[in-house]
Design a protein around this motif. Sequence first.
Motif, PDB file in Angstrom:
ATOM      1  N   ALA A 174    -100.988  -9.662 -58.120  1.00 22.54           N
ATOM      2  CA  ALA A 174    -100.883  -9.436 -59.566  1.00 22.54           C
ATOM      3  C   ALA A 174    -102.203  -9.833 -60.212  1.00 22.54           C
ATOM      4  CB  ALA A 174     -99.732 -10.262 -60.135  1.00 22.54           C
ATOM      5  N   ALA A 223     -95.837  -8.219 -57.492  1.00 17.81           N
ATOM      6  CA  ALA A 223     -96.078  -7.816 -58.877  1.00 17.81           C
ATOM      7  C   ALA A 223     -95.707  -8.918 -59.864  1.00 17.81           C
ATOM      8  CB  ALA A 223     -95.289  -6.542 -59.185  1.00 17.81           C
ATOM      9  N   TRP A 239     -98.486   1.297 -58.466  1.00 15.14           N
ATOM     10  CA  TRP A 239     -97.902   0.389 -59.462  1.00 15.14           C
ATOM     11  C   TRP A 239     -99.027  -0.186 -60.332  1.00 15.14           C
ATOM     12  CZ3 TRP A 239     -93.380  -3.207 -57.620  1.00 15.14           C
ATOM     13  CH2 TRP A 239     -92.381  -2.426 -57.015  1.00 15.14           C
ATOM     14  N   SER A 241     -99.041  -2.726 -62.093  1.00 12.25           N
ATOM     15  CA  SER A 241     -99.024  -4.196 -62.089  1.00 12.25           C
ATOM     16  C   SER A 241     -99.584  -4.791 -60.805  1.00 12.25           C
ATOM     17  CB  SER A 241     -97.590  -4.700 -62.290  1.00 12.25           C
ATOM     18  OG  SER A 241     -96.722  -4.127 -61.316  1.00 12.25           O
TER      19      SER A 241
END
Length: 296
Positions: A174, A223, A239, A241
């Motif tokens: 992340a 994430a 994704w 994130s």
Amino acid sequence: MKDAARSLAWDDFRLIDAVAATRNLPAAAAKLGIDHSTVFRRLKAVEALLGTPLFERHRSGYTLTPAGEEMASLAARVDQDITAVTRRLSGQAPAPSGEVRVATSDSLLSDLLMPMLARFRQANPAIRLDLVTGNAALNLSRRDADVAVRATDSPPDTLVGRRAARIAWALYGAPGVTTEGDWVCLGDNLAGLKVVRFARAAVPAERLAGRFDTVLGLAHAVAAGIGVGHLPCFIGDSWPSLIRLQPPEADYASDLWLLTHPDLRHTPRVRALMDSLGEQITAKRPLIEGTMPREG
């Protein structure tokens, strides 16, 4: 016998099929639109040409001899082939229909296959999909599923299919999370994967924040910032994130296979799904194989 078989015409096969279906000459004659005597004469001529009787006459009617069973089966196949070809040429071929049971993993389904299945359904509305998710490989030889979409380098010898792509894995985290912090990895149920063996060997136990029994669960953990971890690139690079922290590691890659049982590979509904997924996965290979530049 071989040369004699070449001399048979389609009308001869239709005659054999009609007598086999009705088991008496008058009914066969009515089905073919000719008279009884013509059926009798032509049947005798066919048997003489082949040099073997095709029917035995009993009180219950005409029954097939072993040779007759072979010829009747051939006649049925020829009739099906002719019907299929004429329908296709006239644009009347029936669309594939029925149910197809598909086995795959949750991560492949949610992050790769779902849009592909939606497009497939739009093009084949008469086919119903039955999805079974899990990491354990179902036994297609027992028809637990009709089609399997699996990441494996060793597909069972009892199945047939195609290698559609090579799934790349890379390290993700992340925003703000670094490799110096905590890690997460997959659990014991997926211990055969090289990424799991790496985490166990290289990451100190006190820095391993969690283990997860599905790839999708692991992706959500990364994430959420619980720790960094290795993920398939088709998840990590799609994704927003997630941030790729290291390039894909070739040793962690695995093949993506589309598999089915040999008895089902020519079934129209199965073939339609296999062909559709094969084409769509090929179009997504840069994402799956980790070579697609990340936007932004």
